[in-house]
Design a protein around this motif. Sequence first.
Motif, PDB file in Angstrom:
ATOM      1  N   ARG A   7      10.628   8.035   3.973  1.00 39.59           N
ATOM      2  CA  ARG A   7       9.203   8.488   4.143  1.00 39.59           C
ATOM      3  C   ARG A   7       8.596   8.372   5.242  1.00 39.59           C
ATOM      4  NH1 ARG A   7       8.053   6.194  -0.168  1.00 39.59           N
ATOM      5  NH2 ARG A   7       6.985   4.451   0.800  1.00 39.59           N
ATOM      6  N   GLN A   8       8.871   7.393   6.045  1.00 44.62           N
ATOM      7  CA  GLN A   8       8.498   7.178   7.435  1.00 44.62           C
ATOM      8  C   GLN A   8       9.258   7.501   8.407  1.00 44.62           C
ATOM      9  OE1 GLN A   8       5.458   5.932   7.708  1.00 44.62           O
ATOM     10  NE2 GLN A   8       5.108   5.116   5.706  1.00 44.62           N
TER      11      GLN A   8
ATOM     12  N   SER B 264      15.662   9.296  -8.027  1.00 44.44           N
ATOM     13  CA  SER B 264      14.453   8.684  -8.117  1.00 44.44           C
ATOM     14  C   SER B 264      13.533   9.757  -7.468  1.00 44.44           C
ATOM     15  CB  SER B 264      14.462   7.332  -7.124  1.00 44.44           C
ATOM     16  OG  SER B 264      15.002   6.294  -7.537  1.00 44.44           O
ATOM     17  N   ARG B 265      13.822  10.424  -6.707  1.00 41.25           N
ATOM     18  CA  ARG B 265      13.129  11.688  -6.066  1.00 41.25           C
ATOM     19  C   ARG B 265      12.979  12.485  -7.295  1.00 41.25           C
ATOM     20  NH1 ARG B 265      15.738  11.623  -0.459  1.00 41.25           N
ATOM     21  NH2 ARG B 265      14.382  10.500   0.769  1.00 41.25           N
TER      22      ARG B 265
ATOM     23  N   VAL C 196      16.852   0.452  -2.963  1.00 40.05           N
ATOM     24  CA  VAL C 196      16.430   1.517  -3.551  1.00 40.05           C
ATOM     25  C   VAL C 196      14.858   1.970  -2.962  1.00 40.05           C
ATOM     26  CG1 VAL C 196      15.835   3.384  -5.162  1.00 40.05           C
ATOM     27  CG2 VAL C 196      17.783   2.094  -5.397  1.00 40.05           C
ATOM     28  N   ARG C 197      14.025   0.936  -3.178  1.00 39.05           N
ATOM     29  CA  ARG C 197      12.666   0.868  -2.687  1.00 39.05           C
ATOM     30  C   ARG C 197      12.526   1.006  -1.074  1.00 39.05           C
ATOM     31  NH1 ARG C 197       8.835  -3.337  -1.668  1.00 39.05           N
ATOM     32  NH2 ARG C 197      10.174  -4.810  -2.712  1.00 39.05           N
TER      33      ARG C 197
ATOM     34  N   GLY D 282      -2.059  -1.188  20.987  1.00 38.36           N
ATOM     35  CA  GLY D 282      -2.883  -1.975  20.234  1.00 38.36           C
ATOM     36  C   GLY D 282      -2.236  -2.103  18.895  1.00 38.36           C
ATOM     37  N   ARG D 283      -3.214  -2.799  18.069  1.00 35.03           N
ATOM     38  CA  ARG D 283      -2.775  -2.839  16.839  1.00 35.03           C
ATOM     39  C   ARG D 283      -2.673  -1.754  15.956  1.00 35.03           C
ATOM     40  NH1 ARG D 283      -0.654  -8.018  16.382  1.00 35.03           N
ATOM     41  NH2 ARG D 283      -0.999  -7.960  14.030  1.00 35.03           N
ATOM     42  N   PRO D 284      -1.834  -1.477  15.316  1.00 32.81           N
ATOM     43  CA  PRO D 284      -1.669  -0.152  14.592  1.00 32.81           C
ATOM     44  C   PRO D 284      -2.407   0.036  13.367  1.00 32.81           C
ATOM     45  CG  PRO D 284       0.325  -1.374  14.155  1.00 32.81           C
ATOM     46  CD  PRO D 284      -0.578  -2.355  15.130  1.00 32.81           C
ATOM     47  N   GLU D 285      -2.543   1.269  12.935  1.00 31.61           N
ATOM     48  CA  GLU D 285      -3.039   1.677  11.720  1.00 31.61           C
ATOM     49  C   GLU D 285      -2.113   2.091  10.774  1.00 31.61           C
ATOM     50  OE1 GLU D 285      -6.742   3.675  11.799  1.00 31.61           O
ATOM     51  OE2 GLU D 285      -7.886   2.067  12.839  1.00 31.61           O
ATOM     52  N   GLY D 286      -1.572   1.603   9.651  1.00 31.62           N
ATOM     53  CA  GLY D 286      -0.434   2.054   9.028  1.00 31.62           C
ATOM     54  C   GLY D 286       0.725   2.000   9.828  1.00 31.62           C
ATOM     55  N   VAL D 287       1.690   3.141   9.937  1.00 31.32           N
ATOM     56  CA  VAL D 287       2.799   3.011  10.749  1.00 31.32           C
ATOM     57  C   VAL D 287       2.490   3.951  11.726  1.00 31.32           C
ATOM     58  CG1 VAL D 287       5.021   3.686  10.716  1.00 31.32           C
ATOM     59  CG2 VAL D 287       4.293   2.707   8.639  1.00 31.32           C
ATOM     60  N   SER D 288       2.710   3.692  13.086  1.00 27.75           N
ATOM     61  CA  SER D 288       2.250   4.440  14.134  1.00 27.75           C
ATOM     62  C   SER D 288       3.578   4.757  14.969  1.00 27.75           C
ATOM     63  CB  SER D 288       1.406   3.592  14.993  1.00 27.75           C
ATOM     64  OG  SER D 288       1.307   4.312  16.296  1.00 27.75           O
TER      65      SER D 288
END
Length: 779
Positions: A706-707, A38-39, A698-699, A654-660
């Motif tokens: 990626r993270q 896939s990459r 796979v997804r 606190g509440r994250p933005e995206g993945v913290s």
Amino acid sequence: MSGTGMFGVRVAALPAAGLAALRFERTWALVDELVHTSRRLSEEGETICAALYRLIGEGRRPELKPLLVGARRAVFAGRRPDRMERVLTAVPDEVAEWLRDWMTCLERRTAGEAELAEALAAEQADKAGLLRQLAADKGFRRGLFLSSPTLSAEVSKWLACPQAVPRRQVLLRLARYVARATVKTSPFATFVISGLGRWADQDGTVIMSGEPVTVPELDLRVVRRRWAQLARQPELAGAVEVGVNASVTEENGRLLFLGAGAGEPLRSMPAEPALLELLAYVRAADRTLHAVRERATPDAVERLLELGLLELRRPFADQATDPLGELAAWLAGALAPGSPETLTALPQMLNELRQPGTNANGHAPAWIGEPLRPEGSHLETAVAPGVMALCGRRAWQPVLNDLQAVRLLLGPLDPDLPAKLAAARFFLHRYGRTGSPRFLSFYRDTHTSAPQLRALLHNRLGPPADLSRLRRDLWDALYAAPEDLHGVIAADPALLTKLASGWPRYISPPGSIACYLQQIDDDHVVLNTVYSGYGRGTGRIRHLLARAGAPVPPADSTPGIAECLGSFGTNLNLRPPTATAIDYPFTVTEARLPLADLRVGYDPATLRLILTDGTRPMHLGMTSELTLPPALAFLIKIFGEPPLAMGPAWQRGGRPEGVSRRPRLRLGRVVLARACWRLHAAEVPLPAKGENEAAYLVRLALWLDRQAIPRRFFARVISPTGRGKDRKPVYVDTVDHFLLLSFTRSISGPGDLVVLEEALPDPASCDSRVAEFVMEVSR
């Protein structure tokens, strides 16, 4: 270190190899191949799309523009373009070659997805069989029955008939329990083997082998219920003893006391002469319910019992080793000649109930209108007699030294500190610096005249600004160093000593802590949880070992510490006493410190409140502080040390933005915080409705890569209302399909907060069983 040289040891019920065998290795090998494919499709597709974009922009052959636009859209979407042969003749040879290679890669991915789907289905059947084998373990079955009788019944059916594979939801729940029994050794877990270890002159750490023994205990709730039924039998009124509520405080012509019933209501009534005379009569000697009714009218006595000013005294202590035996002996002595047959049979029934098996006559006779033996009336816990582990003193001493720095750190992080400071401010306003009210009067005043303190007691307000700033500066200092090549921030323990010298006077580190930790390697440990010390970490283990008949070294006692020895109806609070006992309402203990005698004062040296007799109240039982009676919880929160000094959610955030992401934090040799990822549930890839499971894997794998999130982690899912079990991290191995699906189903909505922590130490690297140590560190 403890003066006896002993510490607690907890070993998981199932070996780590079983959990490793549940991994869908073949499936995920194909997932990795598809991830690579896939990459490649994505990277080469970008090149092809850019080339087609240029060709479209040049416009040399306008009639081909729709064809090229369609091809570009198809490649961008990862699918075969329409009229592929026409496209190949319409583009330059180099681009055509790229397209042919890209198509070959796309066909490989399509074939791989089909192979992956077949492998996943085959492995699900194979791993279900392995899951059944693991679930047959005797220790696991014991823990499962105590934790989830319903699931235990489903497993029993499966074990009896291997062909009757349970539905998927049952398999997911079972896999989660197997993971818990393999990886987690939390203080309250059922799936563990507990024991004591000792220090040795040798190097390293050795977990001793040996067959554990099972200690059966009758659930105290069953004993309490049987006593409550007996206490109300009219024929036994001449044997049931009556006592005066230990909290009764006389003030300004009224009696103040903690009432009976849910919520422990604070009650007040006029201190009339007749009532005071009755209380003096009851206090003077052991008085029976019959005698007290003769002293006052039965209706008046019943009303005083209902309010809680008087209480019926159980004929067994809260910490009795055989409460049911004592109840049976009391009942046998209480029955007068000629008592009804329905009562004379009860002592024998009680003695039969003491045995964990069935009744001697093969059935469970009725007990005053209900079954004698309710389901789950007996508990079973595995303990290891003798020495369970040997730890080299020289090797561990540097770790223990660094844990002293952790103890300092917990001073400003005391979760009860805001309430302590608010209570001191209220006290000065209400009573002045030299005031000395009785505890119960102070308790009443705080709940009627201090709204801010009430809000802090119920966690509805944050800490004051100066404390928030100090805590923020503390974390900034700990995280100030750069990450090393392994993504670890290492802080110097000497930093804590330096910072502590400048802290305000009201910050006082706990005097003793029990650290629950695991070894990462010969030099480093990771800290899971910290509870209050003073013998709390090993008290329950000592109790169980004594029940098993094993020799148990005496626990150290700590001067100046007070504890309530009430069991509050749960076996988790049974332990040998190590401190002065507080006489608390509706408990039966050999207490020397009546709650009504406690007085409150202000300490200018610490700017905090103290009990004027110099004692510090602690909760040394094993239940959560949230389960304690309100007044006792208040007493410990304001004057003692937090029972849970550092939980899994102890760090700020606190509440994250995206993945913290937060890197691993190590203080000397002690890992304070595992690497962590905080994100909203909306960021987590979940299976879409109708999505092929193979495509989903796979997804998910692409997202994890990626993270930079590992495939094994501990997860906590916290609902927006905060009602989730956020203190209980759940082990997730995404390569174990059962655990993966169990995790995704635990997410209730996109607003949930998801916290993922690295699996450290990695269970996959464990040679035998996961072990945890309970090391006590004192001032």
